[in-house]
Enzyme design. Structure first.
Site, PDB file in Angstrom:
ATOM      1  N   TYR A 169     -13.311  -3.503  -3.385  1.00  0.00           N
ATOM      2  CA  TYR A 169     -14.550  -3.456  -4.191  1.00  0.00           C
ATOM      3  C   TYR A 169     -15.306  -4.304  -4.473  1.00  0.00           C
ATOM      4  O   TYR A 169     -16.677  -4.151  -4.113  1.00  0.00           O
ATOM      5  CB  TYR A 169     -13.916  -2.473  -5.444  1.00  0.00           C
ATOM      6  N   THR A 217       0.686  -1.230  -0.014  1.00  0.00           N
ATOM      7  CA  THR A 217      -0.030  -0.012  -0.069  1.00  0.00           C
ATOM      8  C   THR A 217       0.878   1.199   0.209  1.00  0.00           C
ATOM      9  O   THR A 217       0.569   2.262  -0.817  1.00  0.00           O
ATOM     10  CB  THR A 217      -0.885   0.018   1.144  1.00  0.00           C
ATOM     11  N   THR A 218       2.000   1.281   0.830  1.00  0.00           N
ATOM     12  CA  THR A 218       2.538   2.437   0.949  1.00  0.00           C
ATOM     13  C   THR A 218       3.422   2.642  -0.403  1.00  0.00           C
ATOM     14  O   THR A 218       4.147   3.625  -0.515  1.00  0.00           O
ATOM     15  CB  THR A 218       3.589   2.293   2.300  1.00  0.00           C
ATOM     16  N   LYS A 278      -0.899 -10.170   8.271  1.00  0.00           N
ATOM     17  CA  LYS A 278      -0.709  -8.389   8.726  1.00  0.00           C
ATOM     18  C   LYS A 278      -2.083  -7.911   9.248  1.00  0.00           C
ATOM     19  O   LYS A 278      -3.041  -7.969   8.212  1.00  0.00           O
ATOM     20  CB  LYS A 278      -0.057  -7.552   7.513  1.00  0.00           C
ATOM     21  N   ILE A 284       4.523  -4.514  10.277  1.00  0.00           N
ATOM     22  CA  ILE A 284       4.879  -4.062   8.898  1.00  0.00           C
ATOM     23  C   ILE A 284       4.593  -2.524   8.859  1.00  0.00           C
ATOM     24  O   ILE A 284       3.362  -2.063   9.063  1.00  0.00           O
ATOM     25  CB  ILE A 284       4.212  -4.727   7.854  1.00  0.00           C
TER      26      ILE A 284
END
Length: 288
Positions: free
Chosen positions: A109, A46-47, A163, A205
């Site tokens: 989604y 994501t980051t 995670k 993380i």
């Protein structure tokens, strides 16, 4: 077998002015992390803005990280998708370029049922031979992996951890209650690392580790060494900065902070947009 124990950095992806990946700066970031005791690298999560990268860019970036890391720490590739067929292909490509493991986010989604979620992860796991960490982040995907589903998935040999970015310690405790000791749980939130480790987690993380890798590593290591008070001190002392790094959607603030600190990580890809002036001022005050 654990992919890592301690602090894994959710590394940003640095971009050039034209929006292409800045591999020169990426190498600098990798060396900075390893020099400061980071225990693993998560690339294109994501980051790392993987959702705005093509498959070719994503795999090339992961391959570059594997080559530059040279086995000094594990490289975990972000490889999630809301299309299972796409997820299988991406997972295979990441394995082919040498990733040590995969971070697989829940489908977003279109979502699914818990049965569909189980089947999604099962077929991806069967398609590769490297370990997989499940990624539960309901704030982004609008769905969660139910603890019972985690338990069932943990019975698949190469699904080795979770995670947990729910921020819900009750959820983490229920998962830990259901899975065996050889299944790893990592905090996906920088503000509750020590609390999660106190109920059986083995690390984090981390977004914060992009700028404070040594502190995040030391926080985990102190916990492992029984220095719980010192681990807690590091956790609490960084709370204001952690909060500031999430006043806008990640990775907007962390990229702003890194650019302020002299790292040439560049801008963001739309729809992510430059940090607001108020965010920059907040970060400047804390970093100073």
């Amino acid at each position: 077998m654990s992919l890592f124990r301690g602090s894994a950095v959710a590394l940003v992806t640095p971009f050039n002015e034209d929006g292409s990946v800045n591999f020169e700066e990426l190498e600098r970031l990798i060396e900075f992390q390893i020099e400061n005791k980071t225990d693993a690298l998560v690339i294109c999560g994501t980051t790392g803005e993987a959702s705005t990268m093509t498959d070719e860019e994503q795999v090339e970036t992961i391959k570059f990280a594997v080559e530059k890391t040279k086995g000094r720490v594990p490289v975990i590739a972000g490889a999630g998708s809301n299309d299972t067929r796409h997820g299988i292909n991406l997972a295979k490509m990441c394995e082919d370029v040498g990733a040590d493991g995969l971070l697989e986010v829940t489908p977003y989604y279109n979502k699914t049922s818990q049965r569909g979620l189980y089947e999604h992860y099962k077929v991806i796991a069967e398609a590769v031979n490297i370990p997989i960490i499940l990624y539960d982040v309901p704030g982004r995907t609008s769905m969660s992996i139910a603890p019972q589903t985690v338990k069932e998935l943990a019975e698949i040999d190469n699904i080795v951890g979770l995670k947990d970015a729910s921020g819900n310690l009750s959820y983490a405790a229920e998962v830990r209650n259901l899975v065996g000791e050889d299944f790893d749980v990592y905090s996906g939130n920088d503000d509750v690392v020590v609390p999660l480790m106190s109920i059986g987690g083995i690390g984090v993380i981390s977004v914060l580790a992009n700028i404070y890798p040594r502190q995040v590593h030391d926080m985990c290591q102190n916990f492992f060494d029984g220095n719980i008070k010192e681990a807690g001190r590091i956790q609490v002392n960084n709370k204001k900065l952690i909060d500031a790094l999430f006043v806008e959607p990640n990775p907007i603030p962390i990229k702003a902070a890194m650019n302020m600190m002299g790292y040439n990580v560049g801008g963001l890809r739309l729809p992510l947009y430059e940090a607001a002036d108020s965010t920059k001022e907040l970060l400047k005050g804390l970093l100073r």
